[in-house]
Design a protein around this motif. Structure first.
Motif, PDB file in Angstrom:
ATOM      1  N   SER A 257      20.118 -44.319  20.220  1.00 19.65           N
ATOM      2  CA  SER A 257      20.953 -44.390  21.409  1.00 19.65           C
ATOM      3  C   SER A 257      22.371 -43.911  21.122  1.00 19.65           C
ATOM      4  O   SER A 257      22.948 -43.135  21.892  1.00 19.65           O
ATOM      5  N   ILE A 258      22.937 -44.353  20.013  1.00 23.03           N
ATOM      6  CA  ILE A 258      24.293 -43.936  19.633  1.00 23.03           C
ATOM      7  C   ILE A 258      24.351 -42.417  19.454  1.00 23.03           C
ATOM      8  O   ILE A 258      25.267 -41.752  19.955  1.00 23.03           O
TER       9      ILE A 258
ATOM     10  N   ILE B 135      20.571 -42.114  10.539  1.00 25.18           N
ATOM     11  CA  ILE B 135      19.158 -42.096  10.946  1.00 25.18           C
ATOM     12  C   ILE B 135      18.288 -41.466   9.862  1.00 25.18           C
ATOM     13  O   ILE B 135      17.235 -42.004   9.511  1.00 25.18           O
ATOM     14  N   LEU B 136      18.729 -40.340   9.314  1.00 29.47           N
ATOM     15  CA  LEU B 136      17.931 -39.662   8.287  1.00 29.47           C
ATOM     16  C   LEU B 136      17.793 -40.508   7.023  1.00 29.47           C
ATOM     17  O   LEU B 136      16.762 -40.440   6.348  1.00 29.47           O
ATOM     18  N   SER B 137      18.798 -41.302   6.728  1.00 32.85           N
ATOM     19  CA  SER B 137      18.685 -42.164   5.536  1.00 32.85           C
ATOM     20  C   SER B 137      17.712 -43.320   5.767  1.00 32.85           C
ATOM     21  O   SER B 137      17.143 -43.841   4.809  1.00 32.85           O
TER      22      SER B 137
ATOM     23  N   PRO C 255      14.139 -51.890  16.352  1.00 33.42           N
ATOM     24  CA  PRO C 255      15.385 -52.126  17.099  1.00 33.42           C
ATOM     25  C   PRO C 255      16.601 -51.433  16.500  1.00 33.42           C
ATOM     26  O   PRO C 255      17.405 -50.840  17.238  1.00 33.42           O
ATOM     27  N   GLN C 256      16.745 -51.474  15.175  1.00 34.45           N
ATOM     28  CA  GLN C 256      17.889 -50.817  14.552  1.00 34.45           C
ATOM     29  C   GLN C 256      17.809 -49.296  14.730  1.00 34.45           C
ATOM     30  O   GLN C 256      18.815 -48.652  15.005  1.00 34.45           O
TER      31      GLN C 256
ATOM     32  N   ILE D  52      10.137 -43.209  15.331  1.00 39.44           N
ATOM     33  CA  ILE D  52      10.437 -44.610  15.644  1.00 39.44           C
ATOM     34  C   ILE D  52       9.179 -45.333  16.101  1.00 39.44           C
ATOM     35  O   ILE D  52       8.923 -46.469  15.707  1.00 39.44           O
ATOM     36  N   GLN D  53       8.367 -44.677  16.928  1.00 36.73           N
ATOM     37  CA  GLN D  53       7.146 -45.305  17.419  1.00 36.73           C
ATOM     38  C   GLN D  53       6.152 -45.591  16.295  1.00 36.73           C
ATOM     39  O   GLN D  53       5.329 -46.481  16.410  1.00 36.73           O
ATOM     40  N   SER D  54       6.233 -44.836  15.212  1.00 39.37           N
ATOM     41  CA  SER D  54       5.297 -45.044  14.110  1.00 39.37           C
ATOM     42  C   SER D  54       5.756 -46.137  13.144  1.00 39.37           C
ATOM     43  O   SER D  54       4.978 -46.590  12.319  1.00 39.37           O
TER      44      SER D  54
END
Length: 172
Positions: free
Chosen positions: A133-134, A168-170, A126-127, A117-119
């Motif tokens: 988080s979910i 997330i993986l998609s 945000p998404q 996410i940081q990259s």
């Protein structure tokens, strides 16, 4: 605005050091004292106390030490599979073993996903953070449900985890 360095005034009557700082010189000298314990770090920004070169040398990110984006990407699918393999232990009713495996695999997956996410560009973050988080809120709730041996809640949380992991993986 000019910042002057902090001046240490040792006093034997206090347990903590007293620092005095003048923020801006004026006709009226306004001074204030700060009492700081050993556990509290005081970081004052600006070039008055720190040089810009050394201040920019610090990087305060939550990334596993020496983990690159490539390592995170290569490990994320394996750690996601490990997380989803908790299903076998849940089907057997081995609640403690399921909790232990869930905690181990989710910790590794959490580091990988956060690094990825940081990259990503700021627009996509945000998404991904919401999905992150979910996912990990459901992992925590699954852990609690397994602790309480609440089978309907366990399976509901597990299904939520499967959906969140696939989503997330998609996207990454």
């Amino acid at each position: 605005m000019e910042l002057r360095p902090l001046i240490l005034q040792p006093k034997l009557t206090h347990l903590f050091p007293t620092f005095t700082c003048c923020v801006k010189p004026s006709s009226q000298k306004k001074e204030f004292s700060l009492k700081i314990s050993r556990r509290v770090s005081l970081i004052l920004g600006g070039e008055g106390l720190f040089r810009a070169q050394s201040a920019n040398a610090f990087e305060f990110k939550f990334v596993a030490p020496d983990m690159t984006i490539e390592e995170a990407l290569s490990g994320v699918r394996g750690h996601a599979q490990d997380l989803l393999q908790v299903r076998d232990l849940l089907e057997l009713g081995s609640w403690k073993a399921a909790q232990k495996t869930l905690r181990q695999s989710s910790t590794l997956l959490k580091k990988d996903i956060y690094t990825i996410i940081q990259s990503k560009p700021g627009v996509e973050r945000p998404q991904l953070r919401k999905l992150y988080s979910i996912l990990f809120n459901n992992v925590t709730r699954l852990d609690y449900a397994a602790r309480d041996k609440d089978a309907p809640q366990v399976w509901q949380r597990y299904e939520n985890i499967v959906v969140a992991v696939n989503d997330i993986l998609s996207r990454i």
